[in-house]
Scaffold this motif. Structure first.
Motif, PDB file in Angstrom:
ATOM      1  N   ARG A  20     128.732  37.693  15.028  1.00  0.00           N
ATOM      2  CA  ARG A  20     128.676  38.187  16.405  1.00  0.00           C
ATOM      3  C   ARG A  20     129.317  39.571  16.506  1.00  0.00           C
ATOM      4  NH1 ARG A  20     129.168  34.905  21.278  1.00  0.00           N
ATOM      5  NH2 ARG A  20     127.824  33.478  20.116  1.00  0.00           N
ATOM      6  N   ASP A  21     130.463  39.745  15.856  1.00  0.00           N
ATOM      7  CA  ASP A  21     131.142  41.042  15.870  1.00  0.00           C
ATOM      8  C   ASP A  21     130.262  42.120  15.240  1.00  0.00           C
ATOM      9  OD1 ASP A  21     133.306  39.794  17.020  1.00  0.00           O
ATOM     10  OD2 ASP A  21     134.461  39.663  15.156  1.00  0.00           O
ATOM     11  N   ALA A  22     129.592  41.775  14.130  1.00  0.00           N
ATOM     12  CA  ALA A  22     128.713  42.736  13.465  1.00  0.00           C
ATOM     13  C   ALA A  22     127.531  43.087  14.360  1.00  0.00           C
ATOM     14  CB  ALA A  22     128.221  42.164  12.136  1.00  0.00           C
ATOM     15  N   ALA A  23     127.029  42.106  15.107  1.00  0.00           N
ATOM     16  CA  ALA A  23     125.911  42.367  16.027  1.00  0.00           C
ATOM     17  C   ALA A  23     126.339  43.316  17.135  1.00  0.00           C
ATOM     18  CB  ALA A  23     125.408  41.051  16.609  1.00  0.00           C
ATOM     19  N   PHE A  24     127.561  43.161  17.612  1.00  0.00           N
ATOM     20  CA  PHE A  24     128.058  44.060  18.659  1.00  0.00           C
ATOM     21  C   PHE A  24     128.235  45.477  18.107  1.00  0.00           C
ATOM     22  CE2 PHE A  24     131.270  46.074  21.312  1.00  0.00           C
ATOM     23  CZ  PHE A  24     130.782  45.815  22.588  1.00  0.00           C
ATOM     24  N   ASP A  25     128.826  45.594  16.935  1.00  0.00           N
ATOM     25  CA  ASP A  25     129.016  46.918  16.332  1.00  0.00           C
ATOM     26  C   ASP A  25     127.673  47.590  16.064  1.00  0.00           C
ATOM     27  OD1 ASP A  25     131.763  46.617  16.401  1.00  0.00           O
ATOM     28  OD2 ASP A  25     131.913  45.933  14.316  1.00  0.00           O
ATOM     29  N   HIS A  26     126.697  46.791  15.632  1.00  0.00           N
ATOM     30  CA  HIS A  26     125.360  47.341  15.397  1.00  0.00           C
ATOM     31  C   HIS A  26     124.748  47.851  16.695  1.00  0.00           C
ATOM     32  CE1 HIS A  26     121.332  47.881  13.855  1.00  0.00           C
ATOM     33  NE2 HIS A  26     120.854  47.008  14.714  1.00  0.00           N
ATOM     34  N   ALA A  27     124.925  47.090  17.777  1.00  0.00           N
ATOM     35  CA  ALA A  27     124.397  47.521  19.075  1.00  0.00           C
ATOM     36  C   ALA A  27     125.023  48.848  19.500  1.00  0.00           C
ATOM     37  CB  ALA A  27     124.653  46.443  20.126  1.00  0.00           C
ATOM     38  N   LEU A  28     126.324  49.036  19.243  1.00  0.00           N
ATOM     39  CA  LEU A  28     126.976  50.304  19.575  1.00  0.00           C
ATOM     40  C   LEU A  28     126.418  51.448  18.726  1.00  0.00           C
ATOM     41  CD1 LEU A  28     130.770  49.456  20.075  1.00  0.00           C
ATOM     42  CD2 LEU A  28     128.986  49.724  21.801  1.00  0.00           C
ATOM     43  N   ASP A  29     126.179  51.190  17.443  1.00  0.00           N
ATOM     44  CA  ASP A  29     125.622  52.228  16.575  1.00  0.00           C
ATOM     45  C   ASP A  29     124.234  52.654  17.045  1.00  0.00           C
ATOM     46  OD1 ASP A  29     127.869  52.246  14.948  1.00  0.00           O
ATOM     47  OD2 ASP A  29     127.022  50.862  13.470  1.00  0.00           O
ATOM     48  N   VAL A  30     123.422  51.669  17.395  1.00  0.00           N
ATOM     49  CA  VAL A  30     122.073  51.973  17.893  1.00  0.00           C
ATOM     50  C   VAL A  30     122.160  52.748  19.200  1.00  0.00           C
ATOM     51  CG1 VAL A  30     119.934  50.951  18.795  1.00  0.00           C
ATOM     52  CG2 VAL A  30     121.007  50.013  16.721  1.00  0.00           C
ATOM     53  N   LEU A  31     123.118  52.379  20.038  1.00  0.00           N
ATOM     54  CA  LEU A  31     123.262  53.056  21.330  1.00  0.00           C
ATOM     55  C   LEU A  31     123.618  54.530  21.134  1.00  0.00           C
ATOM     56  CD1 LEU A  31     123.276  52.879  24.396  1.00  0.00           C
ATOM     57  CD2 LEU A  31     125.658  52.123  24.285  1.00  0.00           C
ATOM     58  N   ARG A  32     124.465  54.828  20.186  1.00  0.00           N
ATOM     59  CA  ARG A  32     124.812  56.229  19.919  1.00  0.00           C
ATOM     60  C   ARG A  32     123.567  57.029  19.545  1.00  0.00           C
ATOM     61  NH1 ARG A  32     129.114  53.406  17.336  1.00  0.00           N
ATOM     62  NH2 ARG A  32     131.049  53.613  18.547  1.00  0.00           N
ATOM     63  N   ASP A  33     122.650  56.387  18.828  1.00  0.00           N
ATOM     64  CA  ASP A  33     121.425  57.064  18.410  1.00  0.00           C
ATOM     65  C   ASP A  33     120.400  57.173  19.539  1.00  0.00           C
ATOM     66  OD1 ASP A  33     122.364  57.406  15.835  1.00  0.00           O
ATOM     67  OD2 ASP A  33     121.446  55.561  15.076  1.00  0.00           O
ATOM     68  N   ARG A  34     120.407  56.199  20.482  1.00  0.00           N
ATOM     69  CA  ARG A  34     119.299  56.107  21.440  1.00  0.00           C
ATOM     70  C   ARG A  34     119.688  56.389  22.891  1.00  0.00           C
ATOM     71  NH1 ARG A  34     115.927  50.717  20.680  1.00  0.00           N
ATOM     72  NH2 ARG A  34     114.550  51.921  22.063  1.00  0.00           N
ATOM     73  N   ARG A  35     120.956  56.693  23.156  1.00  0.00           N
ATOM     74  CA  ARG A  35     121.373  56.846  24.548  1.00  0.00           C
ATOM     75  C   ARG A  35     120.643  57.981  25.254  1.00  0.00           C
ATOM     76  NH1 ARG A  35     127.661  58.550  23.100  1.00  0.00           N
ATOM     77  NH2 ARG A  35     127.155  60.370  21.784  1.00  0.00           N
ATOM     78  N   ASP A  36     120.325  59.058  24.542  1.00  0.00           N
ATOM     79  CA  ASP A  36     119.565  60.134  25.167  1.00  0.00           C
ATOM     80  C   ASP A  36     118.156  59.670  25.524  1.00  0.00           C
ATOM     81  OD1 ASP A  36     121.712  61.871  25.005  1.00  0.00           O
ATOM     82  OD2 ASP A  36     121.048  62.776  23.120  1.00  0.00           O
ATOM     83  N   GLU A  37     117.583  58.849  24.660  1.00  0.00           N
ATOM     84  CA  GLU A  37     116.261  58.266  24.933  1.00  0.00           C
ATOM     85  C   GLU A  37     116.302  57.415  26.204  1.00  0.00           C
ATOM     86  OE1 GLU A  37     113.853  54.396  23.253  1.00  0.00           O
ATOM     87  OE2 GLU A  37     115.030  55.560  21.822  1.00  0.00           O
ATOM     88  N   PHE A  38     117.315  56.567  26.327  1.00  0.00           N
ATOM     89  CA  PHE A  38     117.428  55.703  27.508  1.00  0.00           C
ATOM     90  C   PHE A  38     117.586  56.544  28.767  1.00  0.00           C
ATOM     91  CE2 PHE A  38     119.599  52.171  24.768  1.00  0.00           C
ATOM     92  CZ  PHE A  38     118.436  52.053  24.024  1.00  0.00           C
ATOM     93  N   ASN A  39     118.398  57.584  28.666  1.00  0.00           N
ATOM     94  CA  ASN A  39     118.637  58.443  29.813  1.00  0.00           C
ATOM     95  C   ASN A  39     117.347  59.157  30.228  1.00  0.00           C
ATOM     96  OD1 ASN A  39     120.817  59.709  31.565  1.00  0.00           O
ATOM     97  ND2 ASN A  39     119.931  61.543  30.666  1.00  0.00           N
TER      98      ASN A  39
END
Length: 391
Positions: A20-39
């Protein structure tokens, strides 16, 4: 037509612990890459919501009796805060992992059916303005447009607000609908919190069975610690904590930039300037102080919920006060950091623009506006709050 049986099999969270912890960390890593896309696209997509589900965010308020793993409010909100430090708008969407506490007011059998295929449910509510629905045999025919359905593009269920009648003692209802049965009206044209996708929802004579409606903040039909915790106060808190995360992200950026040895012009680094050092320290102290009050209030009331003790009006007033204070102090801290950054921060592509634009929004929310300070003070004085549904 929305029925509990119409929900399909959903993504499940990873097991508690390292996975679960690894899944959360992975979600944060993906977010750093995709946050501009979401915005840019103005919503958090369903595939990213699936990553948050794997990280446990969308079973955090599902009752344990239905397979959920309800989290203590402080534990859940600290995760929202971490997400918000990367991207506040995505943190706002993730915060609605707390909103299944409202479902506790549904009939127990309805809840059992909703969670039959898994406890990981993404819910979005476009509740206002409350609309008059046509009462028919077995339920309601719902027609209207509802605003501010944050996260609706990735939701499994959408709630729409109905004006109550004699059968609800005049209290408003939330009706649960299948996203496929309503139209998302893309009207989220805003400067801050763009990625929340808080579009409007339109329904045209959608039938909702009576058992799929509930009073928001109504009497829980399930008794667990999280259903004893004040639901409306929690709703304010999960939005306020987004601002704490935004302020943390902005301050971390200021520390990183200030620690550089030289400035872009080759002169002394910004961090060596007296105004930068003192400004950074004051902002850090203000954020940590507001955060301490926020979580201290939360943990004190949570202990009462766990013990089954009475949660007083003063307890709830302090929850609301600490939430309002967090939203306003967090916004102030981001503005202070913006001042420290100088002229460069005015450009749209500057990293602080993300925090600046998004951090202004939570304190504008009806649950966190300046008048909620007055309402909390009134309750602490034994007076009427003067605001509906407060605290």
């Amino acid at each position: 037509m929305m029925t509990a049986e119409s929900l399909t099999e959903r993504v499940c969270a990873e097991p508690v612990g390292a996975a679960r912890d690894a899944a959360f960390d992975h979600a944060l890593d993906v977010l750093r890459d995709r946050r501009d896309e979401f915005n840019s696209q103005r919503y958090v997509p369903a595939d990213y919501i699936a990553l948050l589900k794997r990280a446990g965010m969308y079973r955090a308020s599902t009752p344990a009796v239905f397979g959920g793993e309800p989290m203590a409010p402080s534990d859940f909100m600290s995760l929202v805060e971490r997400i918000s430090a990367v991207d506040p708008a995505t943190g706002w969407v993730s915060s609605f992992g707390s909103s299944l506490v409202y479902f506790a007011a549904l009939p127990a059998e309805t809840q059992r059916k909703i969670y039959a295929h898994g406890p990981d449910i993404a819910y979005a509510g476009g509740l206002f303005p409350m609309q008059e629905a046509q009462k028919v045999d077995g339920g309601y025919l719902c027609t209207g447009v509802w605003q501010f359905a944050s996260g609706c593009r990735g939701a499994d269920l959408i709630g729409i607000g109905l004006a109550g009648g004699p059968e609800t003692d005049g209290k408003p209802l939330t009706a649960l609908v299948d996203p496929a049965d309503v139209e998302i009206v893309e009207n989220w044209d805003v400067a801050g919190m763009k990625a929340t996708g808080s579009h409007a929802v339109r329904a045209d004579r959608v039938f909702v069975p009576e058992e799929m409606t509930f009073v928001r903040g109504g009497l829980p039909q399930i008794d667990e610690p999280l259903t004893r915790y004040p639901a409306l106060a929690y709703a304010a808190q999960v939005l306020a904590v987004v601002t704490l995360g935004a302020a943390r992200g902005a301050l971390d950026y200021a520390i990183e930039v200030g620690a550089a040895r030289t400035s872009i012009t080759g002169g002394a680094s910004k961090g060596n300037r007296p105004a930068y050092k003192s400004g950074l320290a004051v902002a850090e102290a203000e954020l940590r102080s507001a955060r301490a009050f926020f979580y201290e209030s939360t943990d004190r009331v949570w202990a009462k919920a766990v013990a089954g003790q009475h949660i007083s009006t003063d307890d709830q007033a302090l929850l609301r006060l600490s939430a309002t204070h967090a939203a306003h102090v967090g916004r102030s801290v981001v503005l202070q950091v913006f001042d420290l950054a100088g002229t460069g921060a005015i450009y749209e592509t500057h990293p602080l623009q993300r925090y600046l634009q998004d951090a202004l929004v939570p304190a504008q929310h009806a649950m966190l506006q300046t008048n909620t300070y007055e309402a909390a003070g009134a309750l602490l004085l034994g007076l009427e709050a003067g605001i509906p549904s407060f605290p």
